[in-house]
Write an enzyme that holds these catalytic residues in place. Structure first.
Site, PDB file in Angstrom:
ATOM      1  N   LYS A 171      13.999  -6.997  -6.337  1.00 34.79           N
ATOM      2  CA  LYS A 171      13.090  -7.737  -5.462  1.00 34.79           C
ATOM      3  C   LYS A 171      12.266  -8.734  -6.263  1.00 34.79           C
ATOM      4  CE  LYS A 171       8.977  -7.202  -4.576  1.00 34.79           C
ATOM      5  NZ  LYS A 171       7.594  -6.708  -4.345  1.00 34.79           N
ATOM      6  N   ASP A 225      11.213  -6.974   0.595  1.00 34.73           N
ATOM      7  CA  ASP A 225      10.154  -5.982   0.441  1.00 34.73           C
ATOM      8  C   ASP A 225      10.059  -5.187   1.738  1.00 34.73           C
ATOM      9  OD1 ASP A 225       8.933  -7.659   2.263  1.00 34.73           O
ATOM     10  OD2 ASP A 225       7.136  -8.005   1.067  1.00 34.73           O
TER      11      ASP A 225
END
Length: 215
Positions: free
Chosen positions: A121, A139
């Site tokens: 991420k 996320d």
């Protein structure tokens, strides 16, 4: 509704109502954004933004942070989530940035993930925000919102979500689409009680459709 049509309507809505969408983390260069994103794991951007001014003042360059100890960093981030791990990650990241990357934050997702505290991420955020690469960082907001709207189907992991979003969003829109979904999840499609009444996506949102059918 076909998935392509749902994507088209989502893109149309955000292009009209959120033509400018960007990270809410405060930074002035790639190194600072990398620090901020590492700190943002399971921590709000608002909290991170209260911490980073002191960090950037004390360690304005990766060379400076590489000379720090985890205890030095911990003193500045103790109010952040997981400060012990993050302080170690930040020092390790800075050292590797100097030793392996000559102080330059890499633009390659695989290279970024070699650094401590940098998962997929975080790597996608850097590649997308700094280098405008067609990457989709997932996320908790992106994972939730994409599933609720119906942009993803039966996604069990962030990687599943990323693959579906990358497949259906036009490549040139991926960087901003990431922020569209984050900001929508942060302010409208919140986790516990989504604000469906003020949501412009409800006409084609799968979650809203189910809620209405169960009402």
């Amino acid at each position: 509704m076909l998935k392509k049509e749902r994507y088209d309507k989502t893109i149309e809505y955000f292009q009209e109502h959120m033509p400018v969408a960007e990270t809410e983390l405060h930074y002035s260069n790639p190194y600072e954004l990398l620090v901020a994103v590492i700190l943002s794991a399971q921590c709000t951007d608002k909290r991170v933004n209260t911490l980073t001014p002191a960090i950037f003042e004390a360690y304005p360059r990766p060379e400076d942070m590489a000379l720090a100890t985890p205890d030095d960093i911990f003193a500045l981030i103790r109010s952040c989530s997981y400060p012990n791990n993050k302080s170690k990650h930040l020092v390790g990241m800075a050292k590797m940035l100097i030793e392996d990357f000559k102080g330059i934050v890499p633009d390659d997702i695989k290279e970024l993930q070699k650094m401590p505290g940098v998962g997929r991420k975080t790597a996608n955020v850097i590649a997308s925000v700094v280098y405008e690469k067609p990457a989709m960082a997932v996320d908790t907001h992106v994972f939730r919102v994409a599933a609720r709207i119906g942009l993803t189907t039966n996604s069990k992991t962030p990687l599943d979500t990323e693959r579906q979003l990358v497949k259906f969003f036009p490549e040139d829109l991926l960087p901003i689409a990431h922020h569209w979904l984050i900001l929508h999840g942060r302010y409208v499609c919140i986790a516990r009680k989504p604000k469906c009444g003020r949501c412009g996506l409800k006409e084609f949102c799968r979650y809203y459709e189910k809620e209405m059918s169960n009402a």
